[in-house]
Design an enzyme around this catalytic site. Structure first.
Site, PDB file in Angstrom:
ATOM      1  N   ASP A   8       0.885  -1.165   0.000  1.00  0.00           N
ATOM      2  CA  ASP A   8       0.000   0.000   0.000  1.00  0.00           C
ATOM      3  C   ASP A   8       0.924   1.216   0.000  1.00  0.00           C
ATOM      4  O   ASP A   8       1.414   1.630   1.054  1.00  0.00           O
ATOM      5  CB  ASP A   8      -0.904  -0.010   1.226  1.00  0.00           C
ATOM      6  CG  ASP A   8      -1.823   1.197   1.277  1.00  0.00           C
ATOM      7  OD1 ASP A   8      -2.271   1.645   0.206  1.00  0.00           O
ATOM      8  OD2 ASP A   8      -2.090   1.699   2.382  1.00  0.00           O
ATOM      9  N   GLU A  67      -1.273  -1.378  -4.989  1.00  0.00           N
ATOM     10  CA  GLU A  67      -2.458  -0.593  -5.309  1.00  0.00           C
ATOM     11  C   GLU A  67      -2.148   0.431  -6.396  1.00  0.00           C
ATOM     12  O   GLU A  67      -1.100   1.062  -6.383  1.00  0.00           O
ATOM     13  CB  GLU A  67      -2.974   0.117  -4.060  1.00  0.00           C
ATOM     14  CG  GLU A  67      -4.349   0.729  -4.255  1.00  0.00           C
ATOM     15  CD  GLU A  67      -4.928   1.240  -2.952  1.00  0.00           C
ATOM     16  OE1 GLU A  67      -5.927   0.672  -2.506  1.00  0.00           O
ATOM     17  OE2 GLU A  67      -4.367   2.201  -2.396  1.00  0.00           O
ATOM     18  N   ASP A 139      -2.383   1.014   7.413  1.00  0.00           N
ATOM     19  CA  ASP A 139      -1.629   0.880   6.162  1.00  0.00           C
ATOM     20  C   ASP A 139      -1.165  -0.560   5.955  1.00  0.00           C
ATOM     21  O   ASP A 139      -1.173  -1.061   4.829  1.00  0.00           O
ATOM     22  CB  ASP A 139      -0.431   1.835   6.146  1.00  0.00           C
ATOM     23  CG  ASP A 139      -0.867   3.285   6.191  1.00  0.00           C
ATOM     24  OD1 ASP A 139      -1.399   3.768   5.181  1.00  0.00           O
ATOM     25  OD2 ASP A 139      -0.699   3.927   7.245  1.00  0.00           O
TER      26      ASP A 139
END
Length: 174
Positions: A8, A67, A139
């Site tokens: 992420d 992502e 996160d």
């Protein structure tokens, strides 16, 4: 059993999550955050790059999900996020990992069953799917969700002969 790294990305905090895909689900291996602190952007990107490489060298994943950049209201923030993604992607490519990219909606759909899930819902599903007893940092939780999404996507593509081709730079295109 395949080790999968989820990333992420962020220019200040980059979450990572490592899971083992057993073919019957995912098992938690590790997670955490790479914190860059204050400083100039090039220095922070170097910390992201080195941190991701260290995670790869420590745990030995063979594939990585990351992502995709979303459309942010602040163009400067979107550019910095894109640069952090780039640093993480280069680290993975240098270590020979296959790399796949997922939108936030794809990750939420794979983990929570709906692309409109909020961060807390995703975090709770990650805890449930990986049988965690404590909440990971948000996160890190997002990174674990990306790894789970990648495991699900790989398992649905591989029986059909898809998902194994590599294009330039070792990136897996789905």
């Amino acid at each position: 059993m395949t080790l999968i790294l989820g990333i992420d990305p962020g220019s200040r905090i980059t979450g990572y999550g490592v899971v083992r895909d057993t073919g019957r689900g995912c098992v938690y291996v590790a997670s955490g955050c790479i914190r860059t602190g204050a400083g100039e952007l090039p220095d922070r990107l170097q910390i992201v790059y080195r941190g991701v490489r260290e995670v790869i060298q420590t745990y030995g994943p063979v594939t990585m999900g990351i992502e995709k950049v979303f459309m942010a209201r602040n163009a400067d923030s979107a550019l910095k996020l894109g640069q952090a993604r780039g640093a993480a992607i280069v680290a993975g490519a240098e270590e020979g990992l296959e790399i796949a990219e997922y939108t936030a909606t794809q990750v939420k759909q794979a983990v929570a069953g709906t692309g409109g899930a909020n961060k807390e819902q995703v975090q709770m599903m990650v805890m449930h799917l990986l049988k965690l007893t404590t909440k990971p940092q948000i996160d890190a939780s997002d990174a674990l969700a990306i790894a789970i999404c990648h495991a699900h996507t790989r398992s649905s593509l591989l029986p059909h002969g898809l998902g194994t081709a590599r294009s330039r730079g070792g990136r897996l295109r789905l």
